[in-house]
Motif scaffolding. Structure first.
Motif, short mmCIF file in Angstrom:
data_model
loop_
_atom_site.label_atom_id
_atom_site.label_comp_id
_atom_site.label_asym_id
_atom_site.label_seq_id
_atom_site.Cartn_x
_atom_site.Cartn_y
_atom_site.Cartn_z
N ARG A 11 0.89 -1.26 -0.05
CA ARG A 11 0.02 0.11 0.01
C ARG A 11 0.95 1.25 0.00
O ARG A 11 0.51 2.41 0.18
CB ARG A 11 -1.00 -0.06 1.17
N LEU A 12 2.20 1.05 -0.03
CA LEU A 12 3.14 2.27 -0.06
C LEU A 12 3.09 3.00 1.35
O LEU A 12 3.03 2.37 2.14
CB LEU A 12 2.80 3.06 -1.48
N ILE A 13 2.83 4.38 1.01
CA ILE A 13 2.86 5.19 2.32
C ILE A 13 1.22 5.39 2.46
O ILE A 13 0.64 5.79 1.81
CB ILE A 13 3.62 6.70 1.98
N HIS A 14 0.81 4.73 3.64
CA HIS A 14 -0.43 4.94 3.87
C HIS A 14 -0.59 5.13 5.38
O HIS A 14 0.33 5.57 6.19
CB HIS A 14 -1.30 3.68 3.46
N GLY A 15 -1.90 5.02 6.13
CA GLY A 15 -2.08 5.19 7.53
C GLY A 15 -1.32 4.44 8.30
O GLY A 15 -0.83 5.30 9.50
N THR A 18 2.16 6.10 8.12
CA THR A 18 2.18 7.75 8.56
C THR A 18 1.85 7.93 10.06
O THR A 18 2.50 8.75 10.87
CB THR A 18 1.43 8.74 7.64
N VAL A 19 0.89 7.26 10.45
CA VAL A 19 0.31 7.54 11.90
C VAL A 19 0.97 6.47 12.85
O VAL A 19 1.58 6.93 13.87
CB VAL A 19 -1.20 7.23 11.85
#
Lengths: 163, 132
Positions: A11-15, A18-19
């Motif tokens: 999903r590469l960079i996702h929630g 980042t979170v």
């Protein structure tokens, strides 16, 4: 090495990145190494213009990342590196990425893939790439979010073979 | 199905059961609504999620305008919605969904042109976030 996390995630960079990992590691920089994304304006904008919890994001090709490695460009900050697949991770290692342990955070189901974990499915090419990474001296652990128990991919792959 | 609510359809694309649950809340307030779908990203990579959203769009009333609403800027749901917008099919997309955005959408969709509607939905959603 400055890399606080090297992660395989389709999903590469996702929630989760980042979170969850962002809060856990407080990175200063996230680098998505993905040729397809790096060559697409709107996909780059998706990551650079949306709020990755305040962490600057760079999107580079594998070739550009390798050049940066040689030049020491990435070493100044606490950096998270994201790639889409074990094959991409192997390419980075071959081009000079020295990483003791890499994280497998998400390889979702597709036709013909076998389940290692609910968030890790592999085909023969994934298995071959993972084995080569492990043989080369990089430990691979599956862990989708920091709160999850890390699982050794070497053990999971062995169990898959014995099935 | 009557023509009411058929002109502009909506797909809520979100983590876990957020989309379905928000739509249950919307219908608890406004009554049953036609021409929408909720898609969860649970267990899906970007390709499967893309296919699921496209299937949901295909399941909306034929010929309707489509607005995709995802939950998290920069998340996988947003990613896939942006991909579909970029493919040039005329689909519109918003991200950062909250209940007030959906209420605004469903209240106004039958009497508002789609580009005006998405701006109204965005403003309603932003205005709803307050320190109380």
């Amino acid at each position: 090495m400055p890399f606080v996390l090297v992660r395989v995630d389709d999903r590469l960079i996702h929630g989760q990145v980042t979170v969850a990992w962002g809060a856990w590691l407080s990175p200063e920089h996230m680098i998505l190494v993905n040729n397809e994304t790096a060559c697409c304006d709107w996909k780059c904008a998706l990551y650079t213009e949306t709020d990755s919890m305040g962490v600057p994001v760079s999107i580079v090709t594998r070739e550009c990342f390798a050049e940066g490695l040689k030049a020491g460009t990435w070493e100044a900050e606490r950096t998270v590196v994201i790639v889409e697949s074990p094959r991409d991770l192997l390419a980075l290692i071959r081009s000079g990425l020295d990483v003791a342990e890499a994280n497998v955070g998400g390889m979702h189901y597709a036709e013909g893939k076998r389940e290692l974990l609910p968030y890790v499915f592999v085909d023969d090419d994934d298995v071959a790439a993972m084995k080569e990474i492990i043989t080369g001296g990089t430990r691979l652990t599956a862990r989708d979010v920091p709160q999850a128990q890390p699982q050794d991919l070497a053990v999971l792959l062995q169990a898959l073979e014995e099935k | 199905m009557s023509s009411q609510g058929k002109r502009i359809g909506c797909v809520v694309v979100a983590h876990g059961n957020v989309g379905q649950c928000l739509m249950e809340a919307v219908q608890g307030i406004l009554g049953k609504q036609p021409n929408w779908a909720a898609v969860s990203n649970t267990g899906m990579g970007l390709n499967d999620l893309h296919d699921a959203v496209e299937a949901a769009v295909a399941g909306l009333a034929s010929g309707c305008e489509v607005v995709l609403i995802s939950d998290m800027p920069g998340g996988s749901c947003h990613h896939v919605c942006q991909e579909i917008v970029a493919s040039g099919t005329g689909v519109r997309a918003l991200t950062g969904v909250n209940l007030m955005m959906l209420l605004e959408f469903f209240v106004k969709r039958d009497r508002t042109e789609v580009d005006e509607l998405i701006h109204a939905v965005k403003e309603r959603g932003r205005d709803a976030v307050r320190i109380v």
